[in-house]
Design a protein around this motif. Structure first.
Motif, PDB file in Angstrom:
ATOM      1  N   ASP A  85      10.889   0.636  -3.859  1.00 15.32           N
ATOM      2  CA  ASP A  85       9.564   1.252  -4.049  1.00 15.32           C
ATOM      3  C   ASP A  85       9.602   2.472  -4.965  1.00 15.32           C
ATOM      4  O   ASP A  85       8.578   3.109  -5.215  1.00 15.32           O
ATOM      5  CB  ASP A  85       8.921   1.606  -2.710  1.00 15.32           C
ATOM      6  CG  ASP A  85       9.712   2.630  -1.905  1.00 15.32           C
ATOM      7  OD1 ASP A  85      10.376   3.500  -2.508  1.00 15.32           O
ATOM      8  OD2 ASP A  85       9.673   2.566  -0.663  1.00 15.32           O
ATOM      9  N   MET A  93       3.033   0.502  -2.750  1.00 12.50           N
ATOM     10  CA  MET A  93       1.991  -0.438  -2.335  1.00 12.50           C
ATOM     11  C   MET A  93       2.372  -1.862  -2.734  1.00 12.50           C
ATOM     12  O   MET A  93       2.219  -2.810  -1.954  1.00 12.50           O
ATOM     13  CB  MET A  93       0.654  -0.053  -2.972  1.00 12.50           C
ATOM     14  CG  MET A  93       0.064   1.241  -2.458  1.00 12.50           C
ATOM     15  SD  MET A  93      -0.508   1.153  -0.743  1.00 12.50           S
ATOM     16  CE  MET A  93      -2.076   0.297  -0.959  1.00 12.50           C
ATOM     17  N   VAL A  96       5.447  -3.061  -0.532  1.00 10.79           N
ATOM     18  CA  VAL A  96       5.059  -3.396   0.839  1.00 10.79           C
ATOM     19  C   VAL A  96       4.228  -4.681   0.875  1.00 10.79           C
ATOM     20  O   VAL A  96       4.378  -5.509   1.778  1.00 10.79           O
ATOM     21  CB  VAL A  96       4.304  -2.213   1.487  1.00 10.79           C
ATOM     22  CG1 VAL A  96       3.570  -2.655   2.749  1.00 10.79           C
ATOM     23  CG2 VAL A  96       5.290  -1.094   1.810  1.00 10.79           C
ATOM     24  N   GLN A  97       3.364  -4.870  -0.106  1.00  6.95           N
ATOM     25  CA  GLN A  97       2.577  -6.104  -0.133  1.00  6.95           C
ATOM     26  C   GLN A  97       3.489  -7.322  -0.277  1.00  6.95           C
ATOM     27  O   GLN A  97       3.239  -8.381   0.320  1.00  6.95           O
ATOM     28  CB  GLN A  97       1.567  -6.069  -1.274  1.00  6.95           C
ATOM     29  CG  GLN A  97       0.560  -7.219  -1.223  1.00  6.95           C
ATOM     30  CD  GLN A  97      -0.275  -7.200   0.044  1.00  6.95           C
ATOM     31  OE1 GLN A  97      -0.946  -6.208   0.354  1.00  6.95           O
ATOM     32  NE2 GLN A  97      -0.229  -8.294   0.816  1.00  6.95           N
ATOM     33  N   THR A 119       0.760   3.080   2.603  1.00 10.86           N
ATOM     34  CA  THR A 119       1.146   1.694   2.908  1.00 10.86           C
ATOM     35  C   THR A 119       1.068   1.350   4.388  1.00 10.86           C
ATOM     36  O   THR A 119       1.039   0.171   4.746  1.00 10.86           O
ATOM     37  CB  THR A 119       2.576   1.404   2.423  1.00 10.86           C
ATOM     38  OG1 THR A 119       3.504   2.291   3.084  1.00 10.86           O
ATOM     39  CG2 THR A 119       2.691   1.567   0.914  1.00 10.86           C
TER      40      THR A 119
END
Length: 382
Positions: A85, A93, A96-97, A119
């Motif tokens: 990340d 974001m 995590v998606q 997140t």
């Protein structure tokens, strides 16, 4: 692990070698594969911290797979799903998606408060149990049912560093600098609050950013205010150079900070200037007094040819307590796992884990470290 062509180009050779070591031995005949998401900076200035975290989690996964864990009567194999990340909210974001879309059963991470805050709603809405070491108090104040903090909050870290500075170091005048990240701001705010309550005068409040390398203007302004100490809310990639530049400007003040400067990286970046006038607060009790912690550190060194730094033990513990909760719940995700996490009482390498109503640790001892020859050495627990 899915890495874009762009991210591959960003990886240093050392990071590539470390990530390659993350391949998990896969035992035969597992009835169920349990995917554990990992999100942390594996490139950029904080890559060393991300590698440290990943190493601790990997050691736990290796051990669990070697033991042949059963959950709900099925033999399981744990696999890490790793996302970089970059310590950046926007990249976080996306990372995590990807974990949610995989999908993973649980997540250990993200590492940075500034990544966790935006997140955590995504993860909670997906019903994914998430364990983080990020320390900003806002994280658990959101009230998300699936989110658990497995390290002290800023109020514990910054507060106890302030108490130590007032009582033991006899600091009367202190300047506060933060890096404008959610972590750094939260830590600096809590330090300043408790410092004032303990009779210290805040002679200056300055800020920088988590990409900065030149602190001369800030330090020159602070020098004229004659502080006994500077408290820095931020990370080692800035803390090391800041300390070196303090020495170059002839500043005799102490440098104080939280656990993200409490690593050998400070000495690597700050050189001889990172001396016995640098103090930091880190989660956990006196780890050098525990046989389990000594064994962990030796095993980590043997496996990765580097010493564990700030959070390796916490990530190891997080994975072990997560597996323990899954065994007790008989499932790897969902409401039963969340219910088990809320009542868990687990003793790990870095400390004991039980959660209050906000999902913060009920008890979170903090150890104060003093740097010696560029390395943090524990001197007392609060």
């Amino acid at each position: 692990m899915r890495i874009s062509k762009k991210n591959v180009l960003m990886l240093t050779s050392s990071t590539l070698a470390f990530v390659a070591a993350m391949a998990i031995p896969r035992p035969a005949a597992a009835d169920q594969i349990i995917k554990i998401g990992f999100s942390a900076p594996l490139t950029g200035p904080q890559a060393s911290s991300g590698q440290d975290n990943l190493g601790g989690m990997k050691m736990a996964i290796d051990r669990l797979n070697a033991e042949g864990i059963r959950i709900g009567g099925q033999k399981v194999e744990f696999r890490a799903v790793i996302e970089d990340d970059q310590g950046d909210p926007r990249a976080g974001m996306s990372a995590v998606q990807k974990l949610i879309d995989t999908p993973v059963d649980a997540v250990i991470g993200p590492y940075n408060s500034g990544v966790v805050i935006p997140t955590s709603r995504l993860l909670n809405d997906a019903g994914i149990v998430t364990l983080t070491v990020a320390s900003n108090p806002k994280i658990t104040e959101q009230g998300y049912d699936s989110l658990f903090r497995v390290a002290p909050s800023d109020s514990q870290l910054g507060g106890k560093m302030a108490v130590y500075a007032a009582r033991e170091l006899k600091v009367k005048r202190v300047a506060v600098v933060d890096d404008r990240t959610a972590y750094g701001q939260g830590l600096a705010k809590e330090f300043a609050k408790i410092a004032k309550a303990n009779g210290m005068q805040i002679v200056g409040m300055e800020y920088t950013n988590d990409k900065a390398t030149d602190f001369n203007a800030i330090l020159t302004a602070i020098k004229g205010k004659r502080p006994d100490a500077i408290f820095y809310g931020g990370y080692a990639p800035q803390g090391g150079p800041m300390r070196r530049q303090m020495r170059q400007l002839g500043m005799d003040a102490l440098l104080l900070g939280g656990e993200s400067i409490c690593s050998p990286e400070m000495g690597r970046l700050g050189g001889p200037a990172v001396d016995d006038k640098v103090y930091c607060a880190r989660s956990g009790g006196m780890l050098n007094r525990s046989d389990d912690a000594k064994n962990f550190a030796a095993d980590y060194q043997k496996q990765f040819q580097r010493s564990p730094e700030v959070f390796a033990a916490a990530y190891y513990d997080a994975m072990m307590l997560l597996a323990h909760a899954m065994q007790a719940a008989g499932v790897s995700k969902g409401e039963k796992l969340r219910a088990e996490m809320k009542k868990i009482n687990y003793n790990g390498v870095a400390g004991s884990y039980a959660f209050d109503a906000k999902h913060d640790l009920k008890e979170s001892p903090v150890t104060i470290f003093q740097f010696k020859a560029g390395l943090p050495a524990p001197i007392g627990s609060y």
